[in-house]
Motif scaffolding. Structure first.
Motif, PDB file in Angstrom:
ATOM      1  N   ALA A 109       6.537 -26.830 -18.792  1.00 44.16           N
ATOM      2  CA  ALA A 109       7.902 -26.902 -18.247  1.00 44.16           C
ATOM      3  C   ALA A 109       8.916 -27.170 -19.354  1.00 44.16           C
ATOM      4  O   ALA A 109      10.003 -26.588 -19.361  1.00 44.16           O
ATOM      5  N   VAL A 132      16.741 -30.515 -14.652  1.00 40.43           N
ATOM      6  CA  VAL A 132      15.515 -29.909 -15.185  1.00 40.43           C
ATOM      7  C   VAL A 132      15.031 -30.702 -16.397  1.00 40.43           C
ATOM      8  O   VAL A 132      13.837 -31.005 -16.514  1.00 40.43           O
ATOM      9  N   TYR A 140      17.062 -27.381  -8.492  1.00 46.73           N
ATOM     10  CA  TYR A 140      16.215 -26.806  -9.535  1.00 46.73           C
ATOM     11  C   TYR A 140      16.158 -25.295  -9.406  1.00 46.73           C
ATOM     12  O   TYR A 140      16.246 -24.753  -8.306  1.00 46.73           O
ATOM     13  N   MET A 190      11.145 -24.041 -11.677  1.00 48.44           N
ATOM     14  CA  MET A 190      10.901 -25.486 -11.640  1.00 48.44           C
ATOM     15  C   MET A 190      10.369 -25.910 -10.275  1.00 48.44           C
ATOM     16  O   MET A 190       9.495 -26.772 -10.185  1.00 48.44           O
TER      17      MET A 190
END
Length: 161
Positions: free
Chosen positions: A54, A72, A125, A129
């Motif tokens: 991520a 994020v 998001y 995500m």
């Protein structure tokens, strides 16, 4: 300062009054316990890879000139910190510390709920995500499933003081 002294201090902070409680060693050597710990190890490694992934995706998106929401960045940092904490709890539970098992089991049951609720907030998001959070939650549910098995609950019964 020896490492074990440092870990004892961390245990006291993380485990509170139960920091010194150990479960009987014979339960830790049982094949079912070892198998559960092996699976949990791999699931937590996948969680760590997912967390780093991520971060990499966010960096690539930012480098491409697209905005990456603050939420994020916070999520990626929190996931990595959380996973490191889970590894510590897991490691201490493999050493027989009752509190480590209890904390790991608690967080493995709570984090998926929190993660899915946050992922459901519209517009918070991006889709990638949200997908990461769903996968994270499914893996944590798997960890929780191993920890709440009848065998593991029997091995990690609260020891007498």
């Amino acid at each position: 300062m020896a490492f074990e002294d440092l870990f004892a201090k961390i245990d006291r902070i993380a485990g509170g009054s139960k920091a010194g409680l150990l479960v009987p060693a014979e339960g830790l050597t049982h094949p079912k316990t070892k198998r559960a710990f092996a699976w949990i190890t791999w699931l937590l490694i996948v969680e760590l890879i997912l967390g780093f992934g991520a971060v990499v995706v966010a960096i690539v998106i930012a480098q491409a000139g697209q905005p990456v929401p603050f939420a994020v960045w916070m999520r990626t940092v929190v996931v990595l910190g959380m996973t490191a904490t889970l590894f510590y709890f897991f490691w201490r539970s493999t050493k027989g510390y009752y509190w480590g098992y209890q904390r790991l089991r608690l967080f493995a049951q709570i984090f998926p709920v929190i993660t899915l609720v946050i992922a459901a907030i519209p517009g918070l998001y991006p889709i990638w995500m949200i997908t990461e959070q769903i996968i994270f939650s499914l893996i944590m549910i798997g960890v929780g499933d191993f920890l709440t098995s009848d065998h593991m609950r029997e091995v990690f019964q609260k020891p007498e003081n």
